[in-house]
Design an enzyme around this catalytic site. Structure first.
Site, PDB file in Angstrom:
ATOM      1  CG  ASN A 245      38.786  47.811  34.026  1.00  0.00           C
ATOM      2  OD1 ASN A 245      37.911  47.408  33.256  1.00  0.00           O
ATOM      3  ND2 ASN A 245      39.150  47.133  35.099  1.00  0.00           N
TER       4      ASN A 245
ATOM      5  CE  LYS B 214      37.126  48.139  38.006  1.00  0.00           C
ATOM      6  NZ  LYS B 214      37.345  48.076  39.438  1.00  0.00           N
TER       7      LYS B 214
ATOM      8  CG  HIS C 226      40.942  43.699  37.414  1.00  0.00           C
ATOM      9  ND1 HIS C 226      40.106  43.644  38.506  1.00  0.00           N
ATOM     10  CD2 HIS C 226      41.189  45.002  37.177  1.00  0.00           C
ATOM     11  CE1 HIS C 226      39.852  44.890  38.903  1.00  0.00           C
ATOM     12  NE2 HIS C 226      40.497  45.728  38.109  1.00  0.00           N
TER      13      HIS C 226
ATOM     14  CD  GLU D 107      36.842  44.439  39.892  1.00  0.00           C
ATOM     15  OE1 GLU D 107      36.532  44.501  38.693  1.00  0.00           O
ATOM     16  OE2 GLU D 107      37.039  45.453  40.600  1.00  0.00           O
TER      17      GLU D 107
ATOM     18  CD  GLU E 260      43.802  47.914  39.050  1.00  0.00           C
ATOM     19  OE1 GLU E 260      43.466  49.005  38.582  1.00  0.00           O
ATOM     20  OE2 GLU E 260      43.075  46.901  39.006  1.00  0.00           O
TER      21      GLU E 260
ATOM     22  N   GLY F 118      37.574  50.716  43.983  1.00  0.00           N
ATOM     23  CA  GLY F 118      36.142  51.009  44.111  1.00  0.00           C
ATOM     24  C   GLY F 118      35.721  51.361  45.529  1.00  0.00           C
TER      25      GLY F 118
ATOM     26  CB  SER G  55      39.946  55.077  44.785  1.00  0.00           C
ATOM     27  OG  SER G  55      39.036  54.047  45.165  1.00  0.00           O
TER      28      SER G  55
HETATM   29  P1  13P Z   1      38.409  52.198  40.640  1.00  0.00           P
HETATM   30  O1  13P Z   1      39.158  53.332  39.969  1.00  0.00           O
HETATM   31  O2  13P Z   1      36.944  52.257  40.435  1.00  0.00           O
HETATM   32  O3  13P Z   1      38.823  52.055  42.076  1.00  0.00           O
HETATM   33  O4  13P Z   1      38.901  50.842  39.903  1.00  0.00           O
HETATM   34  C1  13P Z   1      40.234  50.567  39.790  1.00  0.00           C
HETATM   35  C2  13P Z   1      40.401  49.357  38.929  1.00  0.00           C
HETATM   36  O5  13P Z   1      40.132  48.247  39.368  1.00  0.00           O
HETATM   37  C3  13P Z   1      40.835  49.533  37.549  1.00  0.00           C
HETATM   38  O6  13P Z   1      41.150  48.318  36.960  1.00  0.00           O
END
Ligand code: 13P
Length: 248
Positions: free
Chosen positions: A9, A11, A93, A95, A165, A171, A210
């Site tokens: 992803n 983002k 997600h 976010e 997640e 992140g 992560s």
């Molecule tokens: P990270 O691997 O940067 O922690 O992100 C995970 C994520 O949100 C994937 O959708």
């Protein structure tokens, strides 16, 4: 035996240059047994689907509209994504839930639109740090998943992929331990088994938060972790490929 899935992803990162460079590096590899997917931002989907057409790498979008079509300025419909050759769509997600107040019901409506357009929904669930500390992890993730289980048909559910997640691990460099992640994955799979045992045995549950080359193998060897949804490390071809190798 479930086929492992390694999904990146991106983002809100990338450029036309990054699409070309990163995807060509991935394309230079031999197909392995794990399936590979990338989720670039909307403006790069067309470039990615053209570059990857007929290859072992699939393309997903990071969201879709809950409306079919119409006066919804800035929204992108599931049918438009399918028209571009996109096969998967991330939904719910954290976010989106956090910054756009997306609800479980909206995620369900989006999943229905995605399925109607022949896209595979990759539905994200996960608890915040406060929820984990309050002992509410199971309640939160089961609520998020049950909204789908209660409403979609068995045939629709057969196409759904779930990504666990934990919000506190996204992140942050904090990763759920393999045991913590496995515990939640097993819980989610058990909830699916109450609907249908074969569905539970075939459904893919990805872990995200992560995931890096140094922790991927220990997460991916857990019995109920079928792959990874990778953020930061998916923007670096070497790291993403190392995770893919760990999935073998
Ligand atoms: P990270 O691997 O940067 O922690 O992100 C995970 C994520 O949100 C994937 O959708």
């Amino acid at each position: 035996m479930r086929q492992k899935l390694v999904a990146g992803n991106w983002k809100m990162h990338g450029s036309q240059r990054l699409v070309t460079d990163l995807l060509n590096k991935l394309l230079n590899q031999q197909p392995l047994s794990a399936k590979v997917l990338v989720f670039p931002p909307y403006p790069y989907l067309s470039q990615a689907t053209k570059l990857l057409a007929g290859s072992f790498i699939g393309v997903g979008a990071q969201d879709c509209s809950q409306a079919e079509e119409g006066a919804y300025t800035s929204e992108v419909s599931a049918a438009m994504l399918a028209d571009l050759g996109v096969s998967h769509v991330l939904l719910g997600h954290s976010e989106r839930r956090q910054y756009h107040a997306e609800t479980d019901t909206q995620v369900l409506e989006k999943a229905k639109r995605a399925l109607a357009a022949n896209l595979i929904p990759v539905v994200c669930v996960g608890e915040t740090l406060a929820e984990r500390e309050a002992g509410a992890t199971a309640e939160v993730v089961l609520r998020q998943l049950t909204t789908l289980l209660d409403d979609l048909s068995l045939d629709e559910l057969k196409k759904v992929v779930v990504a666990y997640e934990p919000v506190w691990a996204i992140g942050t460099g904090l990763t759920a331990t393999p045991e913590q992640a496995q515990e939640v994955h097993a819980l989610l799979r058990a909830a699916v088994a109450k609907v249908d045992k074969d569905l539970a045995a075939s459904m893919l549950f990805l872990y995200g938060g992560s995931m890096k080359p140094d922790n991927a193998a220990s997460l991916l060897e857990m019995p109920d972790i079928d792959g990874g949804l990778i953020g930061g490390a998916s923007l670096d071809a070497d790291q993403f490929l190392a995770i893919r190798k760990a999935a073998e």
